[in-house]
Write a protein that holds these residues in place. Sequence first.
Motif, PDB file in Angstrom:
ATOM      1  N   LEU A 142       0.829  -1.196   0.000  1.00 55.16           N
ATOM      2  CA  LEU A 142       0.000   0.000   0.000  1.00 55.16           C
ATOM      3  C   LEU A 142       0.865   1.248   0.000  1.00 55.16           C
ATOM      4  O   LEU A 142       1.957   1.257   0.568  1.00 55.16           O
ATOM      5  CB  LEU A 142      -0.908   0.012   1.234  1.00 55.16           C
ATOM      6  N   ALA A 143       0.372   2.296  -0.636  1.00 51.88           N
ATOM      7  CA  ALA A 143       1.118   3.556  -0.711  1.00 51.88           C
ATOM      8  C   ALA A 143       0.706   4.485   0.420  1.00 51.88           C
ATOM      9  O   ALA A 143      -0.470   4.559   0.784  1.00 51.88           O
ATOM     10  CB  ALA A 143       0.869   4.235  -2.054  1.00 51.88           C
ATOM     11  N   ILE A 144       1.688   5.201   0.956  1.00 51.00           N
ATOM     12  CA  ILE A 144       1.447   6.210   1.979  1.00 51.00           C
ATOM     13  C   ILE A 144       1.565   7.561   1.292  1.00 51.00           C
ATOM     14  O   ILE A 144       2.662   8.100   1.131  1.00 51.00           O
ATOM     15  CB  ILE A 144       2.467   6.089   3.125  1.00 51.00           C
ATOM     16  N   ILE A 145       0.449   8.091   0.860  1.00 53.44           N
ATOM     17  CA  ILE A 145       0.475   9.311   0.042  1.00 53.44           C
ATOM     18  C   ILE A 145       0.351  10.539   0.934  1.00 53.44           C
ATOM     19  O   ILE A 145      -0.736  10.901   1.390  1.00 53.44           O
ATOM     20  CB  ILE A 145      -0.634   9.279  -1.027  1.00 53.44           C
ATOM     21  N   ASP A 146       1.500  11.149   1.216  1.00 51.45           N
ATOM     22  CA  ASP A 146       1.548  12.368   2.005  1.00 51.45           C
ATOM     23  C   ASP A 146       2.090  13.493   1.132  1.00 51.45           C
ATOM     24  O   ASP A 146       2.265  13.326  -0.077  1.00 51.45           O
ATOM     25  CB  ASP A 146       2.403  12.162   3.266  1.00 51.45           C
ATOM     26  N   SER A 170     -11.073   7.784  -4.039  1.00 50.22           N
ATOM     27  CA  SER A 170     -10.825   7.357  -5.419  1.00 50.22           C
ATOM     28  C   SER A 170      -9.548   8.003  -5.967  1.00 50.22           C
ATOM     29  O   SER A 170      -8.769   7.359  -6.688  1.00 50.22           O
ATOM     30  CB  SER A 170     -12.021   7.700  -6.312  1.00 50.22           C
ATOM     31  N   GLN A 171      -9.298   9.271  -5.621  1.00 52.46           N
ATOM     32  CA  GLN A 171      -8.075   9.949  -6.051  1.00 52.46           C
ATOM     33  C   GLN A 171      -6.848   9.303  -5.413  1.00 52.46           C
ATOM     34  O   GLN A 171      -5.804   9.163  -6.051  1.00 52.46           O
ATOM     35  CB  GLN A 171      -8.142  11.434  -5.696  1.00 52.46           C
ATOM     36  N   TYR A 172      -6.998   8.933  -4.168  1.00 52.53           N
ATOM     37  CA  TYR A 172      -5.897   8.280  -3.463  1.00 52.53           C
ATOM     38  C   TYR A 172      -5.508   6.992  -4.184  1.00 52.53           C
ATOM     39  O   TYR A 172      -4.314   6.729  -4.406  1.00 52.53           O
ATOM     40  CB  TYR A 172      -6.312   7.968  -2.019  1.00 52.53           C
ATOM     41  N   ILE A 173      -6.501   6.214  -4.559  1.00 50.81           N
ATOM     42  CA  ILE A 173      -6.237   4.937  -5.224  1.00 50.81           C
ATOM     43  C   ILE A 173      -5.583   5.152  -6.583  1.00 50.81           C
ATOM     44  O   ILE A 173      -4.692   4.391  -6.987  1.00 50.81           O
ATOM     45  CB  ILE A 173      -7.543   4.128  -5.341  1.00 50.81           C
ATOM     46  N   VAL A 174      -5.988   6.215  -7.291  1.00 48.73           N
ATOM     47  CA  VAL A 174      -5.359   6.529  -8.583  1.00 48.73           C
ATOM     48  C   VAL A 174      -3.876   6.813  -8.389  1.00 48.73           C
ATOM     49  O   VAL A 174      -3.017   6.271  -9.110  1.00 48.73           O
ATOM     50  CB  VAL A 174      -6.055   7.740  -9.253  1.00 48.73           C
ATOM     51  N   LEU A 175      -3.544   7.660  -7.412  1.00 51.09           N
ATOM     52  CA  LEU A 175      -2.149   7.987  -7.151  1.00 51.09           C
ATOM     53  C   LEU A 175      -1.385   6.769  -6.638  1.00 51.09           C
ATOM     54  O   LEU A 175      -0.205   6.589  -6.962  1.00 51.09           O
ATOM     55  CB  LEU A 175      -2.042   9.132  -6.150  1.00 51.09           C
ATOM     56  N   GLU A 176      -2.044   5.957  -5.851  1.00 51.87           N
ATOM     57  CA  GLU A 176      -1.417   4.730  -5.360  1.00 51.87           C
ATOM     58  C   GLU A 176      -1.017   3.824  -6.516  1.00 51.87           C
ATOM     59  O   GLU A 176       0.087   3.264  -6.530  1.00 51.87           O
ATOM     60  CB  GLU A 176      -2.381   3.996  -4.426  1.00 51.87           C
ATOM     61  N   ASN A 177      -1.883   3.707  -7.500  1.00 51.69           N
ATOM     62  CA  ASN A 177      -1.582   2.866  -8.658  1.00 51.69           C
ATOM     63  C   ASN A 177      -0.430   3.437  -9.488  1.00 51.69           C
ATOM     64  O   ASN A 177       0.382   2.682 -10.045  1.00 51.69           O
ATOM     65  CB  ASN A 177      -2.831   2.689  -9.520  1.00 51.69           C
ATOM     66  N   ILE A 178      -0.352   4.777  -9.566  1.00 55.92           N
ATOM     67  CA  ILE A 178       0.775   5.407 -10.261  1.00 55.92           C
ATOM     68  C   ILE A 178       2.081   5.065  -9.556  1.00 55.92           C
ATOM     69  O   ILE A 178       3.071   4.662 -10.178  1.00 55.92           O
ATOM     70  CB  ILE A 178       0.590   6.934 -10.331  1.00 55.92           C
ATOM     71  N   SER A 181       3.138   1.487 -10.047  1.00 55.19           N
ATOM     72  CA  SER A 181       3.706   1.286 -11.377  1.00 55.19           C
ATOM     73  C   SER A 181       5.167   1.733 -11.422  1.00 55.19           C
ATOM     74  O   SER A 181       6.028   1.046 -11.975  1.00 55.19           O
ATOM     75  CB  SER A 181       2.883   2.058 -12.409  1.00 55.19           C
ATOM     76  N   ILE A 182       5.447   2.894 -10.800  1.00 53.18           N
ATOM     77  CA  ILE A 182       6.823   3.399 -10.759  1.00 53.18           C
ATOM     78  C   ILE A 182       7.697   2.454  -9.940  1.00 53.18           C
ATOM     79  O   ILE A 182       8.820   2.114 -10.339  1.00 53.18           O
ATOM     80  CB  ILE A 182       6.867   4.819 -10.173  1.00 53.18           C
ATOM     81  N   ALA A 183       7.195   2.035  -8.784  1.00 53.02           N
ATOM     82  CA  ALA A 183       7.963   1.140  -7.911  1.00 53.02           C
ATOM     83  C   ALA A 183       8.293  -0.174  -8.610  1.00 53.02           C
ATOM     84  O   ALA A 183       9.394  -0.724  -8.442  1.00 53.02           O
ATOM     85  CB  ALA A 183       7.195   0.883  -6.620  1.00 53.02           C
TER      86      ALA A 183
END
Length: 207
Positions: A142-146, A170-178, A181-183
Motif C-alpha cells: 500500500l502507498a502512503i500518500i503524504d 478514489s483519487q488516493y487509489i489513482v495515485l497509489e496505482n501510479i 507502477s513506478i515502484a
Amino acid sequence: MLRNLILNQKLRAKVLERIEEFKLNNSANEEVWFRELVLCILTANSSFLSAFKALNCLGELIYYADETIISKNLRSCNYRFYNLKAKYIVEARKMIYGKLKDKIKPIADQDPFLAREKLLKIKGLGMKESSHFLRNVGYFDLAIIDRHVINFLKEIGALGEKRIRSLSKSQYIVLENILKSIASNFNIKVGVFDLFIWYKETNTIVK
C-alpha cells in the motif's frame, strides 16, 4: 536522481534495515501494534516528527490514561491537536485495543487492501494513516500518500500543475496505482519505495 538513490548501496542498506524493523513488528505483541496505530493517529494533519515526539511523550499512557490526561500531556509536548487526538486515542483503545492484531493480521495476511478498509472504521485514520500503519507492521503493498509523495509526483510530472489540498478515496487509489507502477520499474514494493521518496524529500529515514 531517485534511481541513483535506489542504486546507492549505503542507502539501500538503511532502507532494508528499516524494512526489517517493520517485519519484526508484524510478529510483535498487541502493545506494539497499538503503539503503531496511535503513532498513525497522531501523524494525521501533523508532521511525522511532531507525531513521533508526541508518542514518546505519552509513553505508556496510551494504554490506560483517560482522555483528559492524554490531552494534557499532548499539550505539554507542544502537540497542536491535543484534545481531538486524545479523544481518538481513547476511542481507538476502547474499540480495538486487545484485539487489534487478532482482528487485522489475519485479514492483512490475505488482503492488505481489505485490512485497510477495516481500519478506516477507526476515527482518526484515513487512507494515508491506515496505509502507514499497515506498512509499519509489515505489509508493503500500500502507498502512503503524504505531501512528500505528492511533491515527488509533481516533480516527475505525474500531476501536472494541479494543486492538491486533500484527496478523495478514489483519487488516493489513482495515485497509489501510479506509485505502484513506478515502484515496479525498480522491482520494489510501493511501501518500500516510499522510504526512498521520504529520503529524497527529507534526507532522513525515520518514518
